[in-house]
Each structure stands twice: as C-alpha cells, then as structure tokens.
Write an enzyme that holds these catalytic residues in place. Structure first.
Site, PDB file in Angstrom:
ATOM      1  N   LYS A 194      40.292  51.736 -36.632  1.00  0.00           N
ATOM      2  CA  LYS A 194      41.606  52.088 -37.189  1.00  0.00           C
ATOM      3  C   LYS A 194      42.645  51.215 -36.470  1.00  0.00           C
ATOM      4  O   LYS A 194      42.988  51.464 -35.323  1.00  0.00           O
ATOM      5  CB  LYS A 194      41.845  53.565 -36.929  1.00  0.00           C
ATOM      6  CG  LYS A 194      43.023  54.296 -37.560  1.00  0.00           C
ATOM      7  CD  LYS A 194      44.262  53.587 -37.877  1.00  0.00           C
ATOM      8  CE  LYS A 194      45.462  54.192 -37.147  1.00  0.00           C
ATOM      9  NZ  LYS A 194      46.651  53.311 -37.219  1.00  0.00           N
ATOM     10  N   GLY A 247      46.389  52.124 -26.447  1.00  0.00           N
ATOM     11  CA  GLY A 247      47.744  52.315 -26.949  1.00  0.00           C
ATOM     12  C   GLY A 247      48.589  53.002 -25.908  1.00  0.00           C
ATOM     13  O   GLY A 247      48.328  52.887 -24.699  1.00  0.00           O
ATOM     14  N   THR A 249      50.485  55.903 -23.608  1.00  0.00           N
ATOM     15  CA  THR A 249      50.032  57.075 -22.862  1.00  0.00           C
ATOM     16  C   THR A 249      50.269  58.350 -23.676  1.00  0.00           C
ATOM     17  O   THR A 249      49.444  59.268 -23.675  1.00  0.00           O
ATOM     18  CB  THR A 249      50.742  57.122 -21.496  1.00  0.00           C
ATOM     19  OG1 THR A 249      50.296  55.972 -20.755  1.00  0.00           O
ATOM     20  CG2 THR A 249      50.403  58.373 -20.712  1.00  0.00           C
ATOM     21  N   GLY A 252      47.605  58.601 -26.152  1.00  0.00           N
ATOM     22  CA  GLY A 252      46.372  58.825 -25.385  1.00  0.00           C
ATOM     23  C   GLY A 252      46.172  60.300 -25.072  1.00  0.00           C
ATOM     24  O   GLY A 252      45.069  60.839 -25.192  1.00  0.00           O
ATOM     25  N   CYS A 305      50.076  45.366 -22.007  1.00  0.00           N
ATOM     26  CA  CYS A 305      49.919  46.542 -21.155  1.00  0.00           C
ATOM     27  C   CYS A 305      49.910  46.151 -19.685  1.00  0.00           C
ATOM     28  O   CYS A 305      50.324  46.933 -18.841  1.00  0.00           O
ATOM     29  CB  CYS A 305      48.654  47.280 -21.530  1.00  0.00           C
ATOM     30  SG  CYS A 305      47.258  46.175 -21.642  1.00  0.00           S
ATOM     31  N   GLU A 404      57.654  51.953 -19.341  1.00  0.00           N
ATOM     32  CA  GLU A 404      57.095  50.739 -19.927  1.00  0.00           C
ATOM     33  C   GLU A 404      58.007  50.279 -21.057  1.00  0.00           C
ATOM     34  O   GLU A 404      58.212  51.008 -22.022  1.00  0.00           O
ATOM     35  CB  GLU A 404      55.697  51.040 -20.466  1.00  0.00           C
ATOM     36  CG  GLU A 404      55.055  49.823 -21.067  1.00  0.00           C
ATOM     37  CD  GLU A 404      53.640  50.099 -21.553  1.00  0.00           C
ATOM     38  OE1 GLU A 404      53.451  51.073 -22.302  1.00  0.00           O
ATOM     39  OE2 GLU A 404      52.732  49.327 -21.186  1.00  0.00           O
TER      40      GLU A 404
END
Ligand code: NAP
Ligand code: MG
Length: 501
Positions: A194, A247, A249, A252, A305, A404
C-alpha cells in the site's frame, strides 16, 4: 546554462509529456479499478498537473487483495518453490527495474518532486539493488539443528509468515517498498503493498514489472488508496499475518493499535527522527563536517527520516563551523526537478509545503536566528518550493529543535562541552540516526556508544549499504529493515522435535 543541459531538461519534459502512468490496483495478477469505482488524482507538485487517476482502494479491495494473497500462499506456487528459483525470479525483477530506470525515475520525480538526477542515481538503483541483495541471500540462509542430547533431533526452521502487508511513505517510494518486499518475497510470503497516496505511481509500475518477471499472480499485489481506508483495512484485517510500516510516528502508533484490536499480527515500524549531528572541538575536519551535515539535511529536500536536522556544535568551533555550513548550504538551489542540474526539488505537495513553512514561522516566533533561507524562493512558479533554511542559536525546547519538520530546515544548537553535547543529542523522543565528529578516538568511541540511536556515524553521515540494519531506538520504531536481520521480521521460527528410536 549550457546547451546540453537545456536539451536534457527539454528531453525529460518531452518524455514526461509522452508518459501515460497507470493508476489501477494490482490484485490477483490483474490491474483493476477500486470496487467502489472511486479514484483520486495523482498531482505533480512541480506544476499541479494531474498525472493520472489512481484507484482509491478501500476495505473491500483490501479484502480482495488479502484473499488472492492467501490463495497464492496456500497453493505453494511461490512459497514452496526452491529458494534458488525464487532468487532467479527476483533477480529478473531487479533487472527489469534497471531496464526501466528512466521511466521509473520520471514517474518518481513527477509524482513527488525529487530531482531527476537523484531518482535515477539513488531511487531506482537502490530499489533494484535491495531486491537483488535479498534475492541473492535467500539460498544462502541455513536453518538450524539445536545441540540437544543425541536421542532427539531439534530442527529450528524459518517459515514465511504468510500474507504480509507493506505500508510505505512518499519520500523514497521505491526504496522503502524494496526494503520490505525484497526479504518478504524472498522468504516466500505473499505481499500487499500500500503506497502513500502522494506517490502511488512507481508502486503500481513495480507491480507490472513483478508480473513480467514471473512472480505468480496474487503473490505481489499493489493496493493504492488512502491511509485511513486501504492502510487501516490492511492493519485491521484478520487474515493478514504481518503489517510492516514506514512513515510517521503518529500512524505507527495506529498500527500497534490495529494489531492489538485484530489478530495480533506481527508488526514492524520504521518511524520518524530528529537526528543529532554533533561536531566537537576535537574535530579538525570542519569543512568535511559542514559538507556532511548540509548534505544530510538538504538531500531529498530534507524529506528524510534520517535527515541530520539538529546540528549540535561545541561552543569553541561553532562560529567557524557555521560559516562553512552557510557557504555549503548556498550550493543547494531549488529548481525544476526535471532539470538534471537541480539538486533541490519540490516538496511532496502543497499541504506539506505549508506545514514546513509553518515550522519556519514558529522558529522565528520562538526567537531562533534565521541565518539562511526561510521562505519560498523567488523566480520559480510552482507552489511547493522551499529555500534551504538554517536556524542558528536555537534552544532545545523550541519546536524546531524537537519536532520532525521533514523539510530543508536545519536547526543549530550550541553545547559548552562534549557532555552537554551528548545530553542534547539524546534529548529527543526519537532515536533513528546520529553522528559525532571528533578526531579523538576515545571521545568518538565513547560518544558513539552513548548515542541512543539505531544508526550512528563517526566522522561521516548516512552511510548506506544493504548489508547493515536500519531502524530506530525509542519512538523511531520497532525492528530493522535491510541486512540479514530484516529477514527475521517476515518469518516465523518453528522448532520441530523428533525423538529417535
Ligand atoms: P504517514 O502519513 O505516516 O504515511 C505513511 C503511510 O501510512 C502512507 O501509505 C499512508 O497513506 C499510510 N497511512 C496514513 N494514515 C493511515 C492510517 N490511519 N492507517 C493506516 N495507514 C495510514 O507518513 P508520510 O507522511 O507518508 O511520510 C513521512 C513520515 O515517514 C515521516 O515521519 C518520516 O520520518 C517517516 N519515514 C520513516 C522512515 C524510516 O525508515 N524510519 C523512512 C521514510 C519516512 P496515505 O498517504 O494515503 O495517508
Ligand atoms: Mg501522508
């Protein structure tokens, strides 16, 4: 600009015009529309152009993909092939990726804005190499016999999980996919990929190439769609054995919940980072350090990342280092991603660009000193360009030092000595990449051991090789991609006891 460069850019633009990207899902070996008939536009961040319509897969399509993956797995058509046969097919897949390098690079650049030179030299190459490396490993991995007493035989076998979902981000669409599908397919799993909604096109094309390479129908499926529909449906599906995610956090955490709320499927999480790059006064290589931190934050527009987004400099060398950093940062110039000379392309889309500009505004509002950039560059017509930006004299509690940004923004913090530098470096909820620069072996070694991060560099940054594991400490995730360790995620360990009579 010289004539040849101009021609190159024109040539890429002409190729882009001629391209007809495919937007369907690949389920059970066939390219299909979403069952609902819904689709969304794949927009180019370069000029806002609609590249194609992409099937908006949802729970019904996820279920179709899982059924076909399950049937393929149970049939043994792939899982029960000898490892060396899977190896040959996957190497053919890698070779087809290389053979279509220009088309794939162009799709990636048009879809998410990275410079065409990077798409070719980095994304296509590394994706093909990752699949080939996993393929070549699979007929060299031995199972084990345990050292038990002589009248029993205990076999420790590695078996594929079964049906595996891979949910990937848009910053390195092909590479992030290859790091997962390489070992998962090599082990014999059936896979459903995906891709991120901003970058579905190369994933769909990879699906076609996988079929052409001879990966059987249903073994590799591509399910484009929105995260909260297609991604969530895979995460919650009762017949998915493992879901492996790269991807943010935030998403996640959702995968951890999906697993807990469904069948406790195995999960792997490669999440965000706010990686510290520490330069100590014991480093005499400030030029090289400056180049390294600048490349670490501006490569791929900072959408990385492991971006070296926090520069921590010891006080006594900070000013000298900053001069060098600013000089080298000026070599990164936002430009048309289709121009082979461009080294800083567009951000992925207008919404993300606004997010990055908001972070820049917050840095100014919180009182960091804007030393370079800080806005949209003049003279470029698209909406998604951001200047390389450097904030000096930031404080550790500022948003730009903690969160981030995922854009071309470097935040610089000062430390009075190595102890304070290490404390600042580890003062983060993330732990993905980190670097320390020092010519003192003892200091460098102690520092590297003290850094709480999955990938630590000494006098370097972002060294990248398929042979080493990649992943994070703390809220940067669970598990590792790349290297032989990656295979552990996609396999179950079975012990078989046999009593000898
Ligand atoms: P994201 O928003 O977390 O999305 C990643 C993937 O998850 C996409 O395919 C997305 O689909 C899907 N998704 C979104 N919401 C979901 C939901 N509710 N349920 C299930 N799936 C969902 O991340 P991104 O914006 O694409 O990428 C940037 C982030 O990735 C950064 O935080 C970066 O640090 C991280 N990253 C980490 C690594 C690493 O190896 N550690 C590598 C690259 C990037 P949609 O696109 O349709 O929303
Ligand atoms: Mg997203």
């Amino acid at each position: 600009m010289t004539k040849t460069q101009k021609d190159d850019r024109a040539a890429w633009a002409a190729r882009a015009e001629a391209l007809r990207p495919q937007g369907q899902a690949l389920i059970g070996g066939r390219f299909v529309e979403a069952a609902s008939g819904r689709s969304f536009a794949a927009l180019s961040p370069i000029d806002g152009r609609v590249l194609t319509q992409v099937a908006a897969g949802d729970a019904e399509d996820a279920d179709r993909a899982v059924k076909s993956a399950r049937a393929a797995f149970e049939s043994g058509v792939w899982a029960k092939r000898p490892p060396r046969a899977r190896k040959r097919t996957l190497i053919r897949f890698a070779e087809l990726i290389r053979a279509h390098r220009e088309e794939l690079a162009l799709l990636e650049t048009l879809d998410m804005g990275k410079p065409i030179a990077m798409s070719l030299a980095v994304d296509v190459r590394a994706a093909a190499d990752a699949i080939q490396w996993s393929a070549e490993a699979i007929d060299k991995l031995y199972d084990e016999i345990a050292p038990t007493e002589p009248n029993v035989l205990a076999l420790i076998r590695r078996e594929p999980l079964g049906v595996v979902a891979a949910v990937t981000p848009w910053n390195f669409p092909m590479i992030m996919a290859a790091w997962k599908i390489g070992p998962a397919l090599a082990l014999g799993n059936s896979v459903i990929l995906k891709p991120a909604e901003q970058s579905s096109l190369t994933a769909i094309r990879l699906g076609g190439l996988a079929l052409e390479a001879g990966i059987p129908e249903g073994v590799f499926n591509v399910l484009p769609g929105f995260g909260h529909e297609a991604g969530k449906a895979l995460g919650l599906h009762m017949d998915v054995d493992g879901a492996f995610f790269t991807g943010s956090t935030e998403v996640g955490r959702m995968f951890a919940r999906y697993s807990a709320d469904s069948n406790l499927k195995k999960i792997g999480l490669e999440l965000g980072g706010k990686s510290p790059f520490v330069v100590l006064a014991s480093s005499r290589h400030l030029d090289a350090a400056a180049q390294s931190v600048v490349d670490g934050i501006f490569f791929n527009q900072g959408e990385m990342c492991t971006a070296s987004s926090r520069l921590i400099a010891e006080d006594s060398i900070r000013e000298e280092l900053m001069e060098k950093v600013l000089e080298k940062a000026r070599a990164y110039k936002p430009g048309d991603p289709l121009d082979p000379e461009t080294n800083l392309g567009t951000l992925v889309d207008a919404a993300h660009t606004r997010r990055v500009l908001d972070y820049i505004a917050s840095g100014e509002a919180e009182g960091a000193r804007l030393a370079l950039g800080g806005g949209r560059p003049a003279g470029l017509s698209g909406e998604c360009y951001v200047e390389p930006t450097v904030f000096d004299q930031a404080r550790p509690e500022m948003k730009i030092a903690r969160e981030e940004i995922f854009g071309p923004v470097l935040t610089v913090l000062a430390a009075k000595d190595p102890e304070e530098a290490l404390r600042l470096a580890n003062d983060s909820s993330y732990g993905l990449g980190a670097a320390v620069w020092s010519d003192d072996l003892t200091t460098a070694h102690r520092f590297a051991a003290g850094l709480r991060a999955g990938v630590v560099s000494v006098n370097a940054y972002d060294e990248d090789d398929m042979t080493t594991p990649f992943g994070g400490y703390k809220q940067s995730g669970w598990g590792r991609d790349k290297s032989l360790h990656a295979f552990e995620k996609y396999a179950e360990l079975k012990t078989i006891w046999m009593r000898l009579r």
